[in-house]
Design a protein around this motif. Sequence first.
Motif, PDB file in Angstrom:
ATOM      1  N   ILE A  21       3.577  37.822  74.980  1.00 38.51           N
ATOM      2  CA  ILE A  21       4.387  38.842  74.308  1.00 38.51           C
ATOM      3  C   ILE A  21       3.564  40.122  74.168  1.00 38.51           C
ATOM      4  O   ILE A  21       2.413  40.088  73.724  1.00 38.51           O
ATOM      5  CB  ILE A  21       4.844  38.371  72.903  1.00 38.51           C
ATOM      6  CG1 ILE A  21       5.617  37.059  72.968  1.00 38.51           C
ATOM      7  CG2 ILE A  21       5.650  39.468  72.220  1.00 38.51           C
ATOM      8  CD1 ILE A  21       6.937  37.120  73.685  1.00 38.51           C
ATOM      9  N   ILE A  22       4.162  41.234  74.586  1.00 39.52           N
ATOM     10  CA  ILE A  22       3.517  42.548  74.405  1.00 39.52           C
ATOM     11  C   ILE A  22       4.190  43.189  73.201  1.00 39.52           C
ATOM     12  O   ILE A  22       5.320  43.680  73.303  1.00 39.52           O
ATOM     13  CB  ILE A  22       3.683  43.401  75.675  1.00 39.52           C
ATOM     14  CG1 ILE A  22       3.007  42.690  76.851  1.00 39.52           C
ATOM     15  CG2 ILE A  22       3.107  44.789  75.476  1.00 39.52           C
ATOM     16  CD1 ILE A  22       3.363  43.268  78.202  1.00 39.52           C
ATOM     17  N   PHE A  23       3.516  43.142  72.062  1.00 32.98           N
ATOM     18  CA  PHE A  23       4.119  43.541  70.795  1.00 32.98           C
ATOM     19  C   PHE A  23       4.010  45.049  70.590  1.00 32.98           C
ATOM     20  O   PHE A  23       2.936  45.639  70.749  1.00 32.98           O
ATOM     21  CB  PHE A  23       3.450  42.810  69.635  1.00 32.98           C
ATOM     22  CG  PHE A  23       4.209  42.927  68.343  1.00 32.98           C
ATOM     23  CD1 PHE A  23       5.244  42.044  68.049  1.00 32.98           C
ATOM     24  CD2 PHE A  23       3.907  43.927  67.424  1.00 32.98           C
ATOM     25  CE1 PHE A  23       5.969  42.164  66.874  1.00 32.98           C
ATOM     26  CE2 PHE A  23       4.631  44.046  66.239  1.00 32.98           C
ATOM     27  CZ  PHE A  23       5.658  43.162  65.965  1.00 32.98           C
ATOM     28  N   LYS A  24       5.116  45.669  70.216  1.00 32.93           N
ATOM     29  CA  LYS A  24       5.146  47.101  69.921  1.00 32.93           C
ATOM     30  C   LYS A  24       4.978  47.290  68.414  1.00 32.93           C
ATOM     31  O   LYS A  24       5.882  46.949  67.632  1.00 32.93           O
ATOM     32  CB  LYS A  24       6.475  47.711  70.386  1.00 32.93           C
ATOM     33  CG  LYS A  24       6.714  47.555  71.879  1.00 32.93           C
ATOM     34  CD  LYS A  24       5.688  48.333  72.672  1.00 32.93           C
ATOM     35  CE  LYS A  24       5.944  48.237  74.168  1.00 32.93           C
ATOM     36  NZ  LYS A  24       4.990  49.028  74.956  1.00 32.93           N
ATOM     37  N   ALA A  94      18.603  33.263  69.409  1.00 31.13           N
ATOM     38  CA  ALA A  94      17.298  33.065  70.060  1.00 31.13           C
ATOM     39  C   ALA A  94      16.574  34.399  70.146  1.00 31.13           C
ATOM     40  O   ALA A  94      17.174  35.426  70.445  1.00 31.13           O
ATOM     41  CB  ALA A  94      17.504  32.493  71.450  1.00 31.13           C
ATOM     42  N   LEU A  95      15.256  34.380  69.875  1.00 32.69           N
ATOM     43  CA  LEU A  95      14.407  35.567  69.961  1.00 32.69           C
ATOM     44  C   LEU A  95      13.562  35.518  71.230  1.00 32.69           C
ATOM     45  O   LEU A  95      13.435  34.461  71.853  1.00 32.69           O
ATOM     46  CB  LEU A  95      13.403  35.554  68.796  1.00 32.69           C
ATOM     47  CG  LEU A  95      13.777  36.145  67.463  1.00 32.69           C
ATOM     48  CD1 LEU A  95      12.689  35.814  66.469  1.00 32.69           C
ATOM     49  CD2 LEU A  95      13.925  37.664  67.587  1.00 32.69           C
ATOM     50  N   TYR A  97      10.547  35.484  71.056  1.00 31.88           N
ATOM     51  CA  TYR A  97       9.474  34.553  70.697  1.00 31.88           C
ATOM     52  C   TYR A  97       9.911  33.593  69.594  1.00 31.88           C
ATOM     53  O   TYR A  97       9.280  33.469  68.575  1.00 31.88           O
ATOM     54  CB  TYR A  97       8.190  35.296  70.298  1.00 31.88           C
ATOM     55  CG  TYR A  97       8.372  36.477  69.369  1.00 31.88           C
ATOM     56  CD1 TYR A  97       8.587  36.315  68.013  1.00 31.88           C
ATOM     57  CD2 TYR A  97       8.312  37.766  69.870  1.00 31.88           C
ATOM     58  CE1 TYR A  97       8.733  37.388  67.178  1.00 31.88           C
ATOM     59  CE2 TYR A  97       8.459  38.862  69.049  1.00 31.88           C
ATOM     60  CZ  TYR A  97       8.661  38.667  67.705  1.00 31.88           C
ATOM     61  OH  TYR A  97       8.797  39.752  66.886  1.00 31.88           O
ATOM     62  N   ASP A 120      14.118  48.167  65.024  1.00 31.39           N
ATOM     63  CA  ASP A 120      13.023  48.932  65.623  1.00 31.39           C
ATOM     64  C   ASP A 120      12.969  48.777  67.139  1.00 31.39           C
ATOM     65  O   ASP A 120      12.800  49.751  67.864  1.00 31.39           O
ATOM     66  CB  ASP A 120      11.669  48.572  64.984  1.00 31.39           C
ATOM     67  CG  ASP A 120      11.253  47.134  65.200  1.00 31.39           C
ATOM     68  OD1 ASP A 120      12.131  46.254  65.405  1.00 31.39           O
ATOM     69  OD2 ASP A 120      10.038  46.846  65.166  1.00 31.39           O
ATOM     70  N   VAL A 121      13.137  47.528  67.618  1.00 30.61           N
ATOM     71  CA  VAL A 121      12.954  47.242  69.050  1.00 30.61           C
ATOM     72  C   VAL A 121      14.161  46.477  69.572  1.00 30.61           C
ATOM     73  O   VAL A 121      14.639  45.539  68.927  1.00 30.61           O
ATOM     74  CB  VAL A 121      11.664  46.401  69.259  1.00 30.61           C
ATOM     75  CG1 VAL A 121      11.560  45.902  70.695  1.00 30.61           C
ATOM     76  CG2 VAL A 121      10.423  47.214  68.892  1.00 30.61           C
ATOM     77  N   THR A 124      15.610  41.201  74.060  1.00 33.21           N
ATOM     78  CA  THR A 124      16.649  40.429  74.776  1.00 33.21           C
ATOM     79  C   THR A 124      18.048  40.739  74.271  1.00 33.21           C
ATOM     80  O   THR A 124      19.038  40.353  74.906  1.00 33.21           O
ATOM     81  CB  THR A 124      16.418  38.915  74.600  1.00 33.21           C
ATOM     82  OG1 THR A 124      16.643  38.561  73.228  1.00 33.21           O
ATOM     83  CG2 THR A 124      15.010  38.511  75.010  1.00 33.21           C
ATOM     84  N   GLY A 125      18.142  41.361  73.107  1.00 31.27           N
ATOM     85  CA  GLY A 125      19.443  41.697  72.526  1.00 31.27           C
ATOM     86  C   GLY A 125      20.043  40.597  71.657  1.00 31.27           C
ATOM     87  O   GLY A 125      21.099  40.780  71.057  1.00 31.27           O
ATOM     88  N   GLY A 126      19.358  39.454  71.556  1.00 32.20           N
ATOM     89  CA  GLY A 126      19.894  38.342  70.762  1.00 32.20           C
ATOM     90  C   GLY A 126      20.067  38.704  69.289  1.00 32.20           C
ATOM     91  O   GLY A 126      21.071  38.343  68.658  1.00 32.20           O
ATOM     92  N   THR A 127      19.096  39.419  68.751  1.00 33.31           N
ATOM     93  CA  THR A 127      19.157  39.818  67.342  1.00 33.31           C
ATOM     94  C   THR A 127      20.333  40.757  67.106  1.00 33.31           C
ATOM     95  O   THR A 127      21.115  40.581  66.159  1.00 33.31           O
ATOM     96  CB  THR A 127      17.844  40.527  66.946  1.00 33.31           C
ATOM     97  OG1 THR A 127      16.743  39.690  67.303  1.00 33.31           O
ATOM     98  CG2 THR A 127      17.796  40.838  65.471  1.00 33.31           C
ATOM     99  N   ILE A 151      12.874  47.509  75.446  1.00 33.99           N
ATOM    100  CA  ILE A 151      12.071  46.890  76.507  1.00 33.99           C
ATOM    101  C   ILE A 151      13.058  46.512  77.608  1.00 33.99           C
ATOM    102  O   ILE A 151      13.718  45.478  77.532  1.00 33.99           O
ATOM    103  CB  ILE A 151      11.292  45.661  75.979  1.00 33.99           C
ATOM    104  CG1 ILE A 151      10.450  46.060  74.766  1.00 33.99           C
ATOM    105  CG2 ILE A 151      10.421  45.067  77.077  1.00 33.99           C
ATOM    106  CD1 ILE A 151       9.775  44.904  74.039  1.00 33.99           C
TER     107      ILE A 151
END
Length: 175
Positions: A21-24, A94-95, A97, A120-121, A124-127, A151
């Motif tokens: 995971i590349i966390f922003k 599902a996230l 991560y 904020d970010v 995948t769009g699940g949230t 992303i």
Amino acid sequence: MNVEQALALIRTIPDYPKPGIIFKDITPMLANGEAFHVVTESLAAFASPTCAIAGIEARGFIFGSTIATYLHRGFIPIRKSGKLPFTTHSRNYALEYGESTLEIHIDAIALGQDVLLVDDVLATGGTMCAAIELIGACGGVVRDIATILEIPGLGGRARISALHPGIAIHTLISS
Ligand code: AMP
């Protein structure tokens, strides 16, 4: 400070919270008052004249709240499981991560109320999809989505557009 300079303060943390995971990390941008203000102002421009502002816990609360205050609008919190005291609607999702559950108070939104949904970010769009369903379950209508960062490789925009073609998706930066 302009919005590009503000967004340049977002830092990338590789392999957080788990490998791959590349966390922003927006915290350096939040710590700069001019940056925080200009990003809030830029996101607030996506609000329609009459919409309420909804934010997703936790980082969507930061900008959802500042946008709502900036525009003198109400703020609707969409929270993680077990945090809201009154009767809720609930959605599992599902996230990038993991997995999680979001909830909203059943009386959080007036029937037919237009909503700007903030996080904020967009990954995948699940949230976002879970939050859109929750607002719909209350009788609200998400017209616009706003995130600081998208992303694109993770397909969130395509997923939301396929399920909800009427929603406008706004992001300040794509990386
Ligand atoms: P998703 O449901 O996959 O679109 O993930 C979006 C949610 O997870 C947002 O609430 C973000 O705060 C968080 N998130 C997902 N991926 C990242 C990332 N790479 N950096 C920072 N936050 C992220």
